[in-house]
Design an enzyme around this catalytic site. Structure first.
Site, PDB file in Angstrom:
ATOM      1  N   VAL A 230       1.671   8.330 -82.251  1.00  0.00           N
ATOM      2  CA  VAL A 230       0.444   8.882 -82.871  1.00  0.00           C
ATOM      3  C   VAL A 230       0.130   8.041 -84.106  1.00  0.00           C
ATOM      4  O   VAL A 230       1.008   7.868 -84.948  1.00  0.00           O
ATOM      5  CB  VAL A 230       0.664  10.348 -83.329  1.00  0.00           C
ATOM      6  CG1 VAL A 230      -0.579  10.886 -84.029  1.00  0.00           C
ATOM      7  CG2 VAL A 230       1.068  11.254 -82.175  1.00  0.00           C
ATOM      8  N   HIS A 231      -1.062   7.501 -84.183  1.00  0.00           N
ATOM      9  CA  HIS A 231      -1.398   6.775 -85.422  1.00  0.00           C
ATOM     10  C   HIS A 231      -2.891   6.696 -85.701  1.00  0.00           C
ATOM     11  O   HIS A 231      -3.298   6.228 -86.759  1.00  0.00           O
ATOM     12  CB  HIS A 231      -0.838   5.347 -85.381  1.00  0.00           C
ATOM     13  CG  HIS A 231      -1.624   4.435 -84.488  1.00  0.00           C
ATOM     14  ND1 HIS A 231      -1.426   4.390 -83.131  1.00  0.00           N
ATOM     15  CD2 HIS A 231      -2.626   3.565 -84.745  1.00  0.00           C
ATOM     16  CE1 HIS A 231      -2.263   3.515 -82.596  1.00  0.00           C
ATOM     17  NE2 HIS A 231      -3.012   3.003 -83.548  1.00  0.00           N
TER      18      HIS A 231
END
Ligand code: UD1
Ligand code: UDP
Length: 350
Positions: free
Chosen positions: A202-203
């Site tokens: 996740v980013h």
């Protein structure tokens, strides 16, 4: 001919590796690293593992707001282009480094080559969407990974040479897959068994910069019993700490530092499912044929959605959990070419 490749963020090192290898057989290439990513495991590790030649210039721009980061890159890239006077400038994907490279070059009338052109999420709130549109519209050569990308460019009447060559990330996966299987010790080191865990990344700004979305995502992970391995992007690590979110309530979660490409490929290939908001990781899940759940509202990689190979869920907690639980048996199609995109690009440019 003399090419200058401009890159700066993790996915660009991976995309550039196969093209650089081909390009240097027939032409001169200089590499300019903007320094957008700078931690060892976000940058140097990829140059070492993938045998990408050391950058000729590192601009050491680092992190800052979009305007500052892009502006500082623009100024320094321009100086280099004026000194080096290349025949072409090559840029990849959709980061601020892509935009800065393309803008600097086109204003100096140096033809821009955009690799991974034509992708659209149709969400202009995403910084990547702006970077893609702007870059495509100032480029002379647009190398597309899919037919959909070609269609998107045709719909926008982009005035450039548009060529579907397939996806350079597919080249990278095919080139490194066996190597990853034999060389990476990540599963042993993390004490995880093949097929027994979900791999998480996740980013994206639209998830990490919104405390509600980020905590919805964490709530979903807390409801998933199976082992989860999460190489944590520095942006996300910072945001979790800034919002005071708690990871300790998530069962069976292994948070690790970002890993190198071979370790990542090994973890992807042996995962039960992949949960991500990354563009590149969605495709790699497709290439290694592991079902994917994408925590975003839109994806540019629409081909992957067919047959539930990739389920697009947004950031609703229940929807994430249901998609992870769902039994799927996708079939995979050759939407992304035949792993010879780099050769085709260099052939066209030559
Ligand atoms: C950038 C790209 C995104 C891409 C991602 C790949 C833009 C607008 N975004 O997002 O499209 O998907 O790279 O990973 O270009 N940081 C570190 N060390 C590093 C790099 C970053 O600590 O080596 C931290 C800094 O706190 C920084 C934050 O991560 O502020 C964000 O970095 P930045 O390069 O601005 O954007 P990414 O989120 O990495
Ligand atoms: N990747 C990696 N190590 C990690 C996480 C990702 O090598 O810890 C690789 C991944 O295999 C893919 C690329 O980085 O090739 C994707 O980059 P990222 O998710 O940062 O950006 P995006 O593709 O969303 O722009």
């Amino acid at each position: 001919m003399k090419f200058i490749t401009i890159l700066g963020a993790r996915p660009q090192f991976i995309k550039a590796a196969p093209v650089s290898r081909e390009l240097r057989k027939r032409h001169t290439e200089l590499i300019v690293h903007t320094g957008q990513h700078y931690d060892k495991n976000m940058s140097d590790i990829f140059f070492e593992e993938l045998n990408i030649p050391k950058p000729d210039y590192n601009l050491e721009i680092g992190s800052s707001s979009h305007g500052k980061q892009t502006g500082r890159m623009l100024e320094k890239v321009e100086d280099i282009l004026l000194t080096e006077t290349p025949d072409y400038v090559l840029v990849y994907g959709d980061t601020n480094s892509t935009l800065a490279g393309a803008l600097a070059a086109c204003k100096l009338h140096i033809p821009v080559v955009h690799v991974e052109a034509g992708l659209r999420s149709f969400n202009k709130k995403m910084p990547e969407e702006i970077n893609r549109i702007m870059t495509d519209h100032v480029s002379e050569y647009l190398f597309c990974p899919t037919k959909t990308a070609v269609k998107n460019l045709e719909n926008e009447n982009v005035d450039a040479k548009i060529i579907n060559v397939g996806d350079v990330m597919y080249d990278a996966v095919e080139y490194n897959r066996q190597l990853a299987e034999t060389q990476s010790r990540i599963l042993e080191n993390q004490q995880i068994k093949p097929g027994s865990y979900h791999l998480i990344t996740v980013h994206r700004a639209e998830n990490t910069d919104d405390p509600i979305k980020l905590s919805n995502i964490l709530d979903a992970f807390a409801q998933i019993e199976e082992m989860k391995v999460w190489p944590l992007h520095p942006r996300t690590k910072n945001k979790i700490s800034e919002y005071g979110l708690d990871l300790s309530s998530i069962p069976n979660l292994k948070i690790i530092e970002p890993v190198g490409y071979l370790d990542m490929l090994k973890m992807e290939s042996n995962a039960k499912k992949i949960l991500t908001d990354s563009g590149g990781v969605q495709k790699e899940a497709y290439f290694v044929q592991v079902p994917c759940v994408t925590m975003r509202e839109q994806t540019e990689w629409v081909e992957t959605l067919e047959d539930d190979a990739n389920i697009l869920v947004g950031t609703n907690t229940d929807e994430i959990v249901q998609a992870v639980i769902k039994e799927v048996e996708p079939s995979y199609k050759p939407y992304f070419g035949s792993a010879d995109a780099a050769e085709k690009i260099v052939e066209q440019l030559t």
